[in-house]
Scaffold this active site. Structure first.
Site, mmCIF file in Angstrom:
data_model
loop_
_atom_site.group_PDB
_atom_site.id
_atom_site.type_symbol
_atom_site.label_atom_id
_atom_site.label_comp_id
_atom_site.label_asym_id
_atom_site.label_seq_id
_atom_site.Cartn_x
_atom_site.Cartn_y
_atom_site.Cartn_z
ATOM 1 N N TYR A 18 -20.499 -60.385 35.951
ATOM 2 C CA TYR A 18 -21.891 -60.851 35.956
ATOM 3 C C TYR A 18 -22.740 -60.082 34.936
ATOM 4 O O TYR A 18 -23.932 -60.297 34.819
ATOM 5 C CB TYR A 18 -22.498 -60.680 37.357
ATOM 6 N N GLU A 111 -14.969 -49.275 34.425
ATOM 7 C CA GLU A 111 -16.117 -49.575 35.277
ATOM 8 C C GLU A 111 -16.373 -48.548 36.374
ATOM 9 O O GLU A 111 -17.159 -48.784 37.258
ATOM 10 C CB GLU A 111 -15.906 -50.936 35.964
HETATM 11 C C1 BEZ Z 1 -19.712 -57.025 34.978
HETATM 12 O O1 BEZ Z 1 -19.570 -57.756 35.923
HETATM 13 O O2 BEZ Z 1 -19.808 -57.446 33.853
HETATM 14 C C2 BEZ Z 1 -19.770 -55.564 35.213
HETATM 15 C C3 BEZ Z 1 -20.038 -55.107 36.468
HETATM 16 C C4 BEZ Z 1 -20.099 -53.770 36.683
HETATM 17 C C5 BEZ Z 1 -19.887 -52.892 35.651
HETATM 18 C C6 BEZ Z 1 -19.635 -53.371 34.385
HETATM 19 C C7 BEZ Z 1 -19.559 -54.715 34.172
#
Ligand code: BEZ
Length: 255
Positions: A18, A111
């Site tokens: 997201y 992450e």
């Molecule tokens: C992502 O969903 O893009 C995302 C979520 C948490 C950390 C980094 C990226």
């Protein structure tokens, strides 16, 4: 990182993005499907200091990235952006079965900072190959309110200005915000997120003011800078919508 919910019941491994995962896919995916999850609210409420991949600030000026807030929790808060779409749009990636362990290791590195793992039903958008399928359990990274990097509600103008002045090894924080806005608006006619759009509009307006103050006479006219790619939710603010799509695309090509 802790596992906070039940893993997907099938052998398939799906990851829901997201934030930056929308335009920066994980390795070894074999399907990329736009769609949404419910029960959450996307907010720029996570401090970003140590991400190897999403390092958008410094310890002195940590940037901001998005996290998902559980909607039931968010409803009890006083947020300057008092509404939020029921559907949080993003992209689900299916990882090739023989690469799942490798990708999970990669994601742990990418992450880990402040985020925990949840599993949530993902709804493929209409007109995708999977639109007839029932919701898919997908892994999602969430910066919960207990983590040290969680900031909570912030004044949108201060937040936009903070994003404007945060830079890091992965690039300017403003690039993250503007890319997210663009990526979301490209997913579907209804995938825009007014929190993201309002911050982007404030950022663009602030950039214009800064340029004018510094006497920067670039080749672009004011009307080019102010051109908004997606006039979403303009009723939420009374300043002129501002954008430089060309500039954003140039930034993408060089990053
Ligand atoms: C992502 O969903 O893009 C995302 C979520 C948490 C950390 C980094 C990226």
């Amino acid at each position: 990182m802790s596992v906070e919910a039940h893993p997907a019941p099938s052998d398939e491994f799906w990851l829901f993005g997201y934030g930056s995962l929308i335009w920066k896919p994980p390795p070894h995916f074999d399907q990329r499907i736009p769609g949404w999850v419910t029960g959450y609210v996307r907010r720029f409420w996570q401090v970003c200091i140590l991400f190897p991949e999403d390092h958008r600030g410094t310890p002195e000026a940590p940037g901001r990235v998005v996290t998902l807030i559980e909607r039931s929790y968010w409803e009890r808060l006083t947020d300057h952006h008092s509404s939020a779409p029921e559907r949080v749009w993003g992209i689900a990636y299916r990882i090739q079965p023989d690469h799942v362990d490798e990708v999970k290791d990669y994601l742990d590195i990418r992450e880990i900072n402040g985020y925990t793992i949840h599993y949530t039903p993902f709804h493929p958008a209409p007109n995708t190959d999977l639109s007839q399928r029932s919701p898919i359990q997908a892994l999602v990274y969430i910066g919960t309110p207990e983590n040290e990097q969680f900031v909570g509600p912030q004044d949108p103008q201060q937040l936009a200005e903070h994003i404007f002045q945060s830079h890091g090894p992965s690039g300017p924080n403003q690039e993250y915000l503007l890319r997210l806005e663009k990526a979301l608006n490209e997913l579907s006619p209804e995938s825009g997120d007014e929190h993201v759009t309002d911050l982007s509009n404030r950022l663009r307006a602030f950039m214009l003011v800064q340029r004018e103050r510094s006497g920067d006479s670039t080749s672009r006219t004011d009307s080019q800078i102010l051109r908004s790619p997606h006039p979403v939710n303009s009723h939420h603010h009374d300043f002129k919508r501002a954008s430089s799509v060309d500039e954003q695309e140039e930034t993408e090509k060089t990053s």
